[in-house]
Enzyme design. Structure first.
Site, PDB file in Angstrom:
ATOM      1  N   PHE A 205       0.844  -1.203   0.000  1.00 48.97           N
ATOM      2  CA  PHE A 205       0.000   0.000   0.000  1.00 48.97           C
ATOM      3  C   PHE A 205       0.871   1.241   0.000  1.00 48.97           C
ATOM      4  O   PHE A 205       1.867   1.317   0.723  1.00 48.97           O
ATOM      5  CB  PHE A 205      -0.898   0.013   1.243  1.00 48.97           C
ATOM      6  CG  PHE A 205      -1.625   1.322   1.443  1.00 48.97           C
ATOM      7  CD1 PHE A 205      -2.795   1.604   0.755  1.00 48.97           C
ATOM      8  CD2 PHE A 205      -1.128   2.278   2.324  1.00 48.97           C
ATOM      9  CE1 PHE A 205      -3.453   2.809   0.928  1.00 48.97           C
ATOM     10  CE2 PHE A 205      -1.784   3.494   2.504  1.00 48.97           C
ATOM     11  CZ  PHE A 205      -2.950   3.758   1.799  1.00 48.97           C
ATOM     12  N   GLY A 207       0.141   5.466   0.391  1.00 50.73           N
ATOM     13  CA  GLY A 207      -0.915   6.443   0.642  1.00 50.73           C
ATOM     14  C   GLY A 207      -0.715   7.144   1.964  1.00 50.73           C
ATOM     15  O   GLY A 207       0.390   7.190   2.504  1.00 50.73           O
ATOM     16  N   LEU A 228       3.828  -0.973   3.822  1.00 47.71           N
ATOM     17  CA  LEU A 228       3.184   0.332   3.763  1.00 47.71           C
ATOM     18  C   LEU A 228       4.198   1.427   3.470  1.00 47.71           C
ATOM     19  O   LEU A 228       5.215   1.547   4.165  1.00 47.71           O
ATOM     20  CB  LEU A 228       2.484   0.639   5.093  1.00 47.71           C
ATOM     21  CG  LEU A 228       1.594  -0.461   5.683  1.00 47.71           C
ATOM     22  CD1 LEU A 228       1.015  -0.004   7.014  1.00 47.71           C
ATOM     23  CD2 LEU A 228       0.483  -0.850   4.712  1.00 47.71           C
ATOM     24  N   GLU A 229       3.924   2.216   2.447  1.00 46.87           N
ATOM     25  CA  GLU A 229       4.722   3.388   2.122  1.00 46.87           C
ATOM     26  C   GLU A 229       3.822   4.591   2.351  1.00 46.87           C
ATOM     27  O   GLU A 229       2.895   4.852   1.559  1.00 46.87           O
ATOM     28  CB  GLU A 229       5.190   3.313   0.658  1.00 46.87           C
ATOM     29  CG  GLU A 229       6.242   4.337   0.307  1.00 46.87           C
ATOM     30  CD  GLU A 229       7.641   3.934   0.752  1.00 46.87           C
ATOM     31  OE1 GLU A 229       8.575   4.719   0.507  1.00 46.87           O
ATOM     32  OE2 GLU A 229       7.806   2.849   1.350  1.00 46.87           O
ATOM     33  N   LEU A 230       4.091   5.321   3.430  1.00 43.06           N
ATOM     34  CA  LEU A 230       3.163   6.353   3.889  1.00 43.06           C
ATOM     35  C   LEU A 230       3.767   7.747   3.717  1.00 43.06           C
ATOM     36  O   LEU A 230       4.663   7.954   2.916  1.00 43.06           O
ATOM     37  CB  LEU A 230       2.762   6.067   5.332  1.00 43.06           C
ATOM     38  CG  LEU A 230       2.243   4.636   5.579  1.00 43.06           C
ATOM     39  CD1 LEU A 230       1.924   4.413   7.041  1.00 43.06           C
ATOM     40  CD2 LEU A 230       1.031   4.334   4.703  1.00 43.06           C
TER      41      LEU A 230
END
Length: 476
Positions: A205, A207, A228-230
């Site tokens: 993901f 976002g 997760l890449e936030l």
């Protein structure tokens, strides 16, 4: 039945495209089909998978004009769209070249003389990729390509804000029989993403932090891996010895690339007090030479703010800073031109950490500049954030810059900015709330799509119960 979603054109503000999310049942059937196809995809072998991806690449090249136009319509900018497409095509070649070495099985002896080890890996059957809107093609495919090479099936849900680019990819995909059953795209918003997580074996993901937490919770309920890449709030530190021409050029690029709409954009700038005034004057002089890409794509370098929500956030951060005493030297407002939202490169001083633009992701071409008196203060200010994506340090020598190694960030550009946007080889982790798991960079990325399997082989024929004989070594 799910309702259609209208898609806004960021250049003119018109809702000129519609997507139709699948029902949960239809998405479940799509996932089941991909699972069945994955078994064959894995067993045709690496060489055949590489050939299929290369065939897809050539088909994409044949529709590259349509892909470029779709991506430009999605995002409102041209040069960055061309860069995205070129990077995507290069990534296919890169993983095809690397995979024979990275996916090689190994065999070796163990500490027990008559027990051998054969080490192999098997792919997760079905990977779900949920990507965001700011770099839609790149973020939809950066995990997809190595996952396919590893032998996984992949279903991609791009952002409902910028989904047009998918159509040319699907057109090209139809010409590759081996690939089209194990790679598919699904349109929709948050509900579709949640349904996808319920049907896959691993999720990637990119976002916001808010949505990332929901993704992590949903994956944890199913005990599947989530990468997760936030968000980020990347700092740059400019030491007294820095080359100001180099620093101002690099920081300007790192701040306004893609109109600042990147996880690795420079969003906070800390400058040694002795050079502070000289630095921000040079930064202003360079910033005012950049123009908006309006009314035409080639009218300037700065594209539109892609989403209305982000335009409102940028405007809120600017108002908050002004009310708290910040001084704007150029730019400084969100403009509505031709129905789209635009923001010129903005240099701001007299800022502090009580202001939103120094703590929250602004995601725009905004450059707040703050002085520091000691290196310890600079490091403290840079680390005073819940995010830890990337950072940059500028100094006369590499040694002096590298000595600033206490920054809470996964990648630190030395005498340049936002290098992870263009350099794929460096492996890093996101710190703090900027992500979970290794980032989609470096040779190790492909390992996230594989489960390791060990064959422990007794290689003598003795029927004796050797496990009661400790002469070969100490179990403890």
């Amino acid at each position: 039945m799910n309702k259609p979603i209208e898609v806004r054109n960021p250049r003119n503000g018109k809702y000129d495209y519609v997507i139709l999310p699948p029902s949960p049942r239809l998405l479940s059937h799509q996932c089941q089909h991909a699972r069945r196809a994955q078994t064959r995809w894995y067993h045709i072998g690496l060489e055949a998978r590489i050939e299929a991806l290369q065939t897809w690449k050539q088909a994409i090249v044949s529709v590259q004009e349509q892909l470029t136009q779709a991506l430009v319509t999605d995002t409102g900018r041209l040069s960055t769209s061309i860069l995205e497409i070129n990077t995507f095509l290069d990534n296919i070649d890169r993983w095809c070249d690397l995979s024979p070495e990275l996916l090689r099985d190994s065999a070796k002896n163990t500490a027990i003389p008559f027990i051998a080890l054969e080490q192999t890996s098997v792919p997760y059957p079905l990977v779900g990729v949920i990507s965001t809107w700011n770099l839609p093609l790149l973020l939809s495919t950066i995990n997809t390509i190595p996952a396919l090479i590893a032998g996984c099936a992949v279903i991609v849900k791009p952002s409902e804000i910028s989904p047009r680019f998918v159509t040319p990819l699907i057109t090209a995909l139809k010409t590759v029989p081996d690939l089209r059953d194990v790679l598919s795209f699904v349109e929709g918003g948050g509900k579709t993403g949640a349904n996808l997580i319920d049907n896959v074996d691993l999720v990637c993901f990119s976002g916001s932090l808010t949505t990332g937490r929901k993704v992590a919770q949903a994956a944890a309920q199913r005990l599947i891996p989530a990468y997760l890449e936030l968000g980020g709030k990347d700092p740059a530190i400019v030491l007294e010895s820095a080359n100001l021409e180099l620093a101002t050029r690099a920081i300007l690029w790192g701040s306004v690339f893609n109109a600042g709409q990147s996880f690795v954009s420079i969003q906070r700038i800390y400058v040694a007090q002795s050079i502070f005034t000289q630095f921000y004057h040079q930064l202003i002089a360079r910033a005012i030479t950049l123009h908006l890409a309006h009314p035409h794509l080639d009218s300037g370098e700065i594209g539109p703010i892609i989403t209305e929500k982000q335009a409102a956030i940028i405007n809120d951060h600017l108002i908050d800073a002004i009310e708290k005493g910040a001084l704007i030297h150029c730019g400084g407002k969100v403009e509505q031109l031709g129905g789209g939202w635009w923001c010129r490169p903005t240099v701001i001083t007299q800022v502090n950490h009580s202001m939103k633009l120094m703590t929250d992701p602004t995601f725009g071409p905004i450059m707040p500049v703050m002085p520091f008196t000691t290196l310890e203060e600079a490091v403290y200010l840079a680390n005073d954030s819940i995010y830890g994506q990337s950072a940059a340090v500028f100094a006369l020598s590499q040694e002096e810059a590298l000595a600033v190694g206490r920054l809470d960030a996964g990648a630190i550009s030395i005498n340049d900015a936002a290098l992870t946007a263009i350099v794929s080889e460096g492996e890093k982790n996101s710190f703090k709330f900027s992500g979970l798991g290794a980032s989609p960079l470096g040779r190790g990325l492909i390992q996230r799509f594989l489960r390791k399997k060990a064959f422990l082989i007794k290689n003598n024929s003795s029927p004796d119960p050797w496990w009661f004989d400790h002469s070969w070594g100490d179990l403890h």
